[in-house]
Design a protein around this motif. Structure first.
Motif, PDB file in Angstrom:
ATOM      1  N   GLU A  40       0.714  -1.131   0.260  1.00 31.34           N
ATOM      2  CA  GLU A  40       0.251  -0.048  -0.465  1.00 31.34           C
ATOM      3  C   GLU A  40       0.798   1.105   0.180  1.00 31.34           C
ATOM      4  O   GLU A  40       0.105   2.234  -0.311  1.00 31.34           O
ATOM      5  N   ALA A  41       2.240   0.910   0.492  1.00 26.26           N
ATOM      6  CA  ALA A  41       3.064   2.750   0.361  1.00 26.26           C
ATOM      7  C   ALA A  41       3.295   3.256  -0.698  1.00 26.26           C
ATOM      8  O   ALA A  41       3.589   4.068  -0.852  1.00 26.26           O
ATOM      9  N   PRO A  42       3.423   2.567  -1.738  1.00 24.00           N
ATOM     10  CA  PRO A  42       3.848   2.888  -3.035  1.00 24.00           C
ATOM     11  C   PRO A  42       2.336   4.186  -3.483  1.00 24.00           C
ATOM     12  O   PRO A  42       2.761   5.660  -3.749  1.00 24.00           O
ATOM     13  N   ARG A 113      -9.117   9.728  -3.215  1.00 20.72           N
ATOM     14  CA  ARG A 113      -8.760   9.437  -3.943  1.00 20.72           C
ATOM     15  C   ARG A 113      -8.554   7.976  -3.320  1.00 20.72           C
ATOM     16  O   ARG A 113      -8.555   6.794  -2.580  1.00 20.72           O
ATOM     17  N   ASP A 114      -6.914   8.347  -2.496  1.00 21.97           N
ATOM     18  CA  ASP A 114      -5.628   7.965  -2.213  1.00 21.97           C
ATOM     19  C   ASP A 114      -6.353   7.652  -0.596  1.00 21.97           C
ATOM     20  O   ASP A 114      -5.925   5.921  -0.043  1.00 21.97           O
ATOM     21  N   PHE A 223       5.822   2.425   6.202  1.00 22.43           N
ATOM     22  CA  PHE A 223       4.940   1.279   6.176  1.00 22.43           C
ATOM     23  C   PHE A 223       3.847   3.030   5.533  1.00 22.43           C
ATOM     24  O   PHE A 223       2.948   3.051   4.809  1.00 22.43           O
ATOM     25  N   LEU A 224       4.876   4.781   6.034  1.00 22.08           N
ATOM     26  CA  LEU A 224       3.887   5.369   5.440  1.00 22.08           C
ATOM     27  C   LEU A 224       2.501   6.053   5.666  1.00 22.08           C
ATOM     28  O   LEU A 224       2.255   6.617   5.220  1.00 22.08           O
ATOM     29  N   GLU A 238      -4.873  -1.470   6.579  1.00 24.43           N
ATOM     30  CA  GLU A 238      -5.075  -2.999   6.564  1.00 24.43           C
ATOM     31  C   GLU A 238      -3.349  -3.217   5.721  1.00 24.43           C
ATOM     32  O   GLU A 238      -3.300  -2.179   4.684  1.00 24.43           O
ATOM     33  N   VAL A 239      -1.854  -3.565   5.785  1.00 23.68           N
ATOM     34  CA  VAL A 239      -1.564  -3.350   5.052  1.00 23.68           C
ATOM     35  C   VAL A 239      -0.743  -4.965   4.796  1.00 23.68           C
ATOM     36  O   VAL A 239      -1.339  -6.154   5.067  1.00 23.68           O
ATOM     37  N   THR A 240      -0.246  -5.449   3.861  1.00 24.37           N
ATOM     38  CA  THR A 240       0.222  -6.168   3.020  1.00 24.37           C
ATOM     39  C   THR A 240       1.740  -6.320   3.059  1.00 24.37           C
ATOM     40  O   THR A 240       2.495  -5.210   2.383  1.00 24.37           O
ATOM     41  N   PRO A 241       2.729  -6.315   4.163  1.00 29.59           N
ATOM     42  CA  PRO A 241       4.118  -5.879   4.339  1.00 29.59           C
ATOM     43  C   PRO A 241       4.871  -7.011   3.183  1.00 29.59           C
ATOM     44  O   PRO A 241       4.499  -7.893   2.640  1.00 29.59           O
TER      45      PRO A 241
END
Length: 308
Positions: A40-42, A113-114, A223-224, A238-241
């Motif tokens: 997700e960070a990009p 949006r983001d 993670f930004l 939620e994040v996906t490392p």
């Protein structure tokens, strides 16, 4: 003053270039942001870079107009009369009214949006971690089916502060394990202060954020992404490392006298090593869950039931 001006500008140029000798130019496109370590960070990095580009374009336009007016509309030494005065100029007034509205609208669109995409929650995340903020450290409830651990996260009193809309998506019969820190806790491998949150690489993790006392903020630097941890209000994301390693986290909300000591670590490992860590916590007797938050009535706890 005019004789010294070139010398001052030269000294400033030398100072600016000398201080940048050790700078890694590969990091320049990120404009101060760390290397992203989640899927997700990009998106956040792209929004950051786009905001900088818009600000630079706007700045160049404003600086250009200032320099143009300074050079071509300065008073001549041979002419001391007052130049013609223009009281109204509707095209220019419309320009500097409409242009800021367009700039703000564009920034608002991309931000909204983001933000909507980043806060979107999946129906069934692979893992759920209840992050508990308290003065002056962090606790982590791993809401998982751990072999040999009995219990049910959906009925556990220590998780009663979490709204039903999140509890409904907990795994069935998840006894779970926990880890809780104090300001003096340190990571045994790196020596960094704070407890360590373990996460599996390549698998989606939902963070359910709760507080026992005051407002904190859960921030994992690479993670930004950060989000407030509010008593009486549960946030989640939620994040996906995507990269293994140990990363630094901290509280990003001034929460009291020892706010600076509210540090933690995030250790991203393989899914197999993650499951082994959960078993190790169970073997230490850290089964079940620590209290997640303050007492609430059901109407207050589920006030935002339809906003998942």
């Amino acid at each position: 003053m005019r004789r010294k001006l070139p010398q001052v500008l030269t000294a400033g140029l030398i100072l600016a270039t000398a201080t940048g000798c050790s700078y890694n130019w590969e990091d320049f496109p990120r404009l101060g942001m760390p290397t992203p370590v989640t899927e997700e960070a990009p998106r956040i990095l792209s929004l950051w870079q786009g905001s900088w580009a818009a600000a630079l374009i706007t700045g160049l336009l404003v600086w250009g107009l200032i320099i143009w007016a300074t050079i071509f509309h300065r008073r001549s030494r041979t002419k001391v009369e007052v130049p013609p005065q223009t009281r109204y100029n509707m095209p220019i007034e419309a320009l500097y009214t409409v242009t800021p509205l367009i700039i703000v609208s564009v920034l608002f669109y991309f931000t909204a949006r983001d933000e909507s995409k980043l806060l979107e929650l999946s129906p069934k995340p692979a893992h759920t971690v209840n992050v508990v903020g308290y003065q002056w450290s962090w606790g982590f409830n791993y809401i998982e089916n751990v072999p040999g651990v009995t219990g049910d996260a959906k009925k556990d009193k220590n998780l009663s502060a979490i709204p039903d809309k999140f509890q409904e998506q907990f795994p069935e019969n998840a006894g779970g394990v926990y880890d809780a820190g104090i300001p003096g806790t340190r990571n045994p491998q790196t020596g960094n202060p704070g407890p360590t949150l373990w996460l599996p690489k390549g698998e989606k993790v939902r963070f359910v954020l709760t507080s026992r006392d005051v407002i904190h903020s859960f921030w994992v630097v690479p993670f930004l992404m950060k989000q407030d941890v509010i008593p009486g209000h549960t946030n989640a994301f939620e994040v996906t490392p995507t990269q293994e390693g140990t990363f630094l986290g901290k509280c990003a909300e001034l929460c009291g006298v020892d706010h600076s000591r509210m540090l933690f670590n995030v250790k991203v490992v393989s899914p197999e090593r993650y499951q082994q860590h959960l078993k190790e916590l169970a073997e230490k007797g850290q089964t079940g869950y620590i209290p997640s938050g303050i007492e609430q009535t059901d109407p207050a706890r589920n006030a935002e039931k339809n906003q998942l």
